[in-house]
Design a protein around this motif. Structure first.
Motif, short mmCIF file in Angstrom:
data_model
loop_
_atom_site.label_atom_id
_atom_site.label_comp_id
_atom_site.label_asym_id
_atom_site.label_seq_id
_atom_site.Cartn_x
_atom_site.Cartn_y
_atom_site.Cartn_z
N MET A 1 -5.67 39.86 32.76
CA MET A 1 -4.27 39.60 33.29
C MET A 1 -4.56 38.96 34.65
N GLU A 2 -3.88 37.94 35.55
CA GLU A 2 -4.32 37.25 36.50
C GLU A 2 -2.92 37.74 37.48
N ASN A 3 -3.30 38.08 38.52
CA ASN A 3 -2.07 38.51 39.55
C ASN A 3 -2.45 37.52 40.67
N TYR A 4 -1.26 36.72 41.04
CA TYR A 4 -1.22 35.68 42.25
C TYR A 4 -1.28 36.43 43.34
N ILE A 5 -2.08 36.13 44.25
CA ILE A 5 -2.02 36.84 45.54
C ILE A 5 -1.59 35.85 46.67
N SER A 6 -2.10 34.73 46.73
CA SER A 6 -1.83 33.55 47.83
C SER A 6 -2.19 32.24 47.65
N ARG A 7 -1.60 31.39 48.34
CA ARG A 7 -2.00 29.91 48.08
C ARG A 7 -1.98 29.17 49.49
N GLU A 8 -3.02 28.38 49.74
CA GLU A 8 -3.14 27.63 50.98
C GLU A 8 -3.57 26.24 50.61
N VAL A 9 -3.08 25.48 51.59
CA VAL A 9 -3.64 23.81 51.27
C VAL A 9 -4.36 23.55 52.50
N LYS A 10 -5.60 22.76 52.28
CA LYS A 10 -6.41 22.32 53.55
C LYS A 10 -6.55 20.77 53.24
N ARG A 11 -6.89 20.11 54.07
CA ARG A 11 -7.16 18.50 54.15
C ARG A 11 -8.76 18.58 54.88
N LEU A 12 -9.50 17.56 54.31
CA LEU A 12 -10.79 17.19 55.13
C LEU A 12 -11.10 16.13 54.57
N ILE A 13 -12.07 15.35 55.66
CA ILE A 13 -12.59 14.02 55.28
C ILE A 13 -14.25 14.12 54.79
N ASN A 14 -14.30 13.55 53.55
CA ASN A 14 -15.75 13.74 53.31
C ASN A 14 -16.65 12.84 54.17
N ARG A 15 -17.96 12.78 53.86
CA ARG A 15 -18.85 11.74 54.23
C ARG A 15 -18.78 10.23 53.99
N TYR A 16 -17.88 10.11 53.08
CA TYR A 16 -17.79 8.63 52.47
C TYR A 16 -16.36 8.06 53.18
N GLY A 17 -15.74 8.89 53.94
CA GLY A 17 -14.41 8.68 54.61
C GLY A 17 -13.30 8.77 53.49
N ASP A 18 -13.41 9.82 52.49
CA ASP A 18 -12.24 10.03 51.65
C ASP A 18 -11.57 11.36 52.17
N GLU A 19 -10.30 11.23 52.03
CA GLU A 19 -9.64 12.54 52.36
C GLU A 19 -9.50 13.39 51.19
N ILE A 20 -9.91 14.37 51.02
CA ILE A 20 -9.88 15.53 50.04
C ILE A 20 -8.90 16.52 50.38
N ILE A 78 -15.38 20.82 45.43
CA ILE A 78 -15.86 19.58 46.00
C ILE A 78 -16.82 18.63 45.20
N GLN A 79 -17.92 19.56 44.75
CA GLN A 79 -18.92 19.03 43.84
C GLN A 79 -18.30 18.40 42.91
N ASN A 80 -17.50 19.17 41.92
CA ASN A 80 -16.84 18.60 40.83
C ASN A 80 -15.90 17.17 41.01
N VAL A 81 -15.10 17.37 41.88
CA VAL A 81 -14.44 16.05 42.36
C VAL A 81 -15.34 14.86 42.69
N HIS A 82 -16.36 15.22 43.34
CA HIS A 82 -17.17 13.93 43.53
C HIS A 82 -17.73 13.40 42.30
N LYS A 83 -18.06 14.37 41.37
CA LYS A 83 -18.80 13.95 40.04
C LYS A 83 -17.80 13.16 39.40
N GLU A 84 -16.40 13.71 39.39
CA GLU A 84 -15.39 12.80 38.49
C GLU A 84 -15.00 11.68 39.02
#
Length: 87
Positions: A1-20, A78-84
Motif C-alpha cells: 500500500m502506498e502512502n502519499y507524503i509530499s509533492r513538489e514541482v521543479k523546472r530546469l533547462i537541459n544542455r539542449y536548451g529544453d525546459e524539463i 530525466i534519462q527516460n524522458v530524453h530516450k522518449e
C-alpha cells in the motif's frame, strides 16, 4: 500500500536548451500482514519528467523514474524522458 507524503514541482533547462518539468512525489511504503503494518523502507520517490516543444509540431514527452533516493529518481526520469524524446 502506498502512502502519499509530499509533492513538489521543479523546472530546469537541459544542455539542449529544453525546459524539463519535474513533478516529484514522495511516498512511504507499507505492507499489511494480519492486522500488522510493517514498513519496507522509510520512503521512496516517483518523478514524472515532461518535455514540451515550444514550436510546431507541438509534442509532449513524459517519462517516470522511481527510487528510494530523490536524486536517483530524478536522474532516472530525466534519462527516460530524453530516450522518449529522441524517437
Amino acid at each position: 500500500m502506498e502512502n502519499y507524503i509530499s509533492r513538489e514541482v521543479k523546472r530546469l533547462i537541459n544542455r539542449y536548451g529544453d525546459e524539463i518539468e519535474l513533478e516529484i512525489f514522495e511516498y512511504s511504503l507499507t505492507i499489511h500482514t494480519r492486522q500488522r503494518i510493517f514498513p519496507i523502507s522509510d520512503r521512496y520517490f516517483k518523478v514524472v519528467a515532461t518535455i514540451c516543444q515550444d514550436e510546431p509540431p507541438f509534442k509532449d514527452f513524459f517519462a517516470t523514474g522511481m527510487a528510494s533516493k530523490k536524486r536517483i529518481a530524478i536522474k532516472k526520469a530525466i534519462q527516460n524522458v530524453h530516450k522518449e524524446a529522441s524517437y
